[in-house]
Design a protein around this motif. Structure first.
Motif, mmCIF file in Angstrom:
data_model
loop_
_atom_site.group_PDB
_atom_site.id
_atom_site.type_symbol
_atom_site.label_atom_id
_atom_site.label_comp_id
_atom_site.label_asym_id
_atom_site.label_seq_id
_atom_site.Cartn_x
_atom_site.Cartn_y
_atom_site.Cartn_z
ATOM 1 N N SER A 178 -9.811 1.925 9.095
ATOM 2 C CA SER A 178 -10.296 1.580 7.753
ATOM 3 C C SER A 178 -10.111 2.764 6.825
ATOM 4 N N TYR A 179 -10.218 2.479 5.535
ATOM 5 C CA TYR A 179 -10.169 3.514 4.501
ATOM 6 C C TYR A 179 -11.241 3.192 3.477
ATOM 7 N N GLN A 180 -12.173 4.095 3.299
ATOM 8 C CA GLN A 180 -13.298 3.922 2.375
ATOM 9 C C GLN A 180 -14.036 2.610 2.641
ATOM 10 N N LYS A 182 -12.924 -0.138 3.920
ATOM 11 C CA LYS A 182 -12.127 -1.356 3.798
ATOM 12 C C LYS A 182 -11.012 -1.371 4.833
ATOM 13 N N ASN A 185 -4.218 -3.187 4.951
ATOM 14 C CA ASN A 185 -3.537 -4.469 4.723
ATOM 15 C C ASN A 185 -2.816 -4.948 5.980
ATOM 16 N N GLU A 216 -7.564 -5.915 0.771
ATOM 17 C CA GLU A 216 -8.688 -5.242 0.118
ATOM 18 C C GLU A 216 -8.253 -3.947 -0.550
ATOM 19 N N LEU A 217 -7.084 -3.435 -0.160
ATOM 20 C CA LEU A 217 -6.588 -2.164 -0.668
ATOM 21 C C LEU A 217 -5.257 -2.357 -1.372
ATOM 22 N N TYR A 222 -0.342 6.575 3.418
ATOM 23 C CA TYR A 222 -1.473 7.418 3.770
ATOM 24 C C TYR A 222 -1.053 8.559 4.682
ATOM 25 N N GLU A 236 1.478 6.067 -4.106
ATOM 26 C CA GLU A 236 1.060 4.739 -4.554
ATOM 27 C C GLU A 236 2.127 4.146 -5.452
#
Length: 304
Positions: A178-180, A182, A185, A216-217, A222, A236
């Motif tokens: 997860s990240y933060q 969330k 994908n 969610e992201l 990353y 990004e």
């Protein structure tokens, strides 16, 4: 189709483990003895016919007197992604394309190995495969000859993850999922930086291909430090970030975007983005904000 071009001799003897679509643990594909591979492979392609060489350094990694051999072939897309050579086991790990009903979530991806001594293709045990839903990108784990980093895209509500897989012990470890707070994908491709950090892309393919919920992201790339647990966005503004690779001096990272659209034609035109890699301290890695569109020439050589 699985192709092999040999430069070095086989890594040595080693173990076998079983588990073939349709999925039944313990079943095996037909064995291809090494002698048979040399004398009567499924088919061969001469080196002169197989390669268009743009960089002379490519010739250093192949034996030009040896043809490319088709060592395994099926009537479905069984060889698609994540090839990792495991010298300690004398195995080549790889995964299939998506199998099953692609119009629904009833899909799976096959995990398997090629024994480099015998030519045997085997599925991984079901118990291990069940822990690795919809695998995709992979790369060797530094300093080992039996382990690798494997990205799993997740399935329905099962979270995607960055995994460490050991095929000697037939175990896996979830390093990041997860990240933060969330879920990712559907992580796609992965490389390891020289300091041991893991860099990977996370496009929305799982949702587009019906086996993951709405993302969610964002569509991001990353970097993850497994020693400290730190993770951050390194790039990004992608549509579908896909392949990722470092230059040989580790000063540049290239990320391909397979979702970019040519505004003049409306056609999807995959492109490469190149980023300068900056290092701050021993284990912290970040990227500059600026990017340039690049194209892949050949064998890791990119031009603008």
């Amino acid at each position: 189709m699985l192709l092999v071009s040999r430069k070095c001799p086989p890594f040595g003897p080693q173990s076998s483990y079983s588990a073939q679509q349709p999925y039944t643990a313990g079943t095996r594909a037909a064995a291809v003895p090494r002698a048979a591979m040399a004398a009567a492979p499924i088919s061969t392609i001469s080196s002169s016919e197989a390669y268009k060489v743009s960089d002379a350094a490519f010739r250093d990694i192949i034996r030009q007197d040896e043809p490319i051999r088709v060592v395994a072939e099926r009537d479905y897309p069984f060889a698609h992604e994540a090839p990792v050579a495991l010298r300690g086991l004398n195995k080549l790990f790889f995964v299939s394309n998506r199998l099953g009903d692609k119009d629904s979530a009833n899909q799976h991806i096959q995990l398997q190995t090629l024994d480099l001594s015998t030519g045997q293709v085997e599925l991984l045990p079901q118990e291990l495969s069940d822990q690795l839903p919809m695998p995709n990108g992979a790369t060797n784990w530094p300093g080992t000859d039996d382990s690798f980093v494997l990205l799993t895209q997740g399935h329905c509500d099962r979270a995607p993850a960055v995994n460490r897989v050991n095929l000697r012990s037939m175990t896996r470890e979830v390093m990041l999922d997860s990240y933060q707070g969330k879920q990712f994908n559907s992580p796609n491709d992965v490389v390891v930086y020289k300091d041991g950090s893991i860099w990977f892309t996370d496009p929305p393919y799982g949702h587009a291909q019906n086996f993951r919920p709405e993302p969610e992201l964002g569509n991001l790339a990353y970097a993850f430090n497994p020693k400290t647990g730190d993770v951050g966005v390194i790039a990004e503004n992608f549509v579908k970030p896909n392949g990722i690779v470092f230059s040989t001096d580790y000063k540049t990272v290239y990320v391909t975007d397979t979702g970019k659209t040519d505004v003049s034609t409306g056609l999807t035109m995959p492109c490469w983005w190149c980023h300068d890699v900056c290092t701050a301290g021993v284990s912290t890695v970040v990227l500059e904000k600026g990017v340039d569109v690049c194209y892949l020439c050949m064998f890791g050589s990119l031009g603008q």
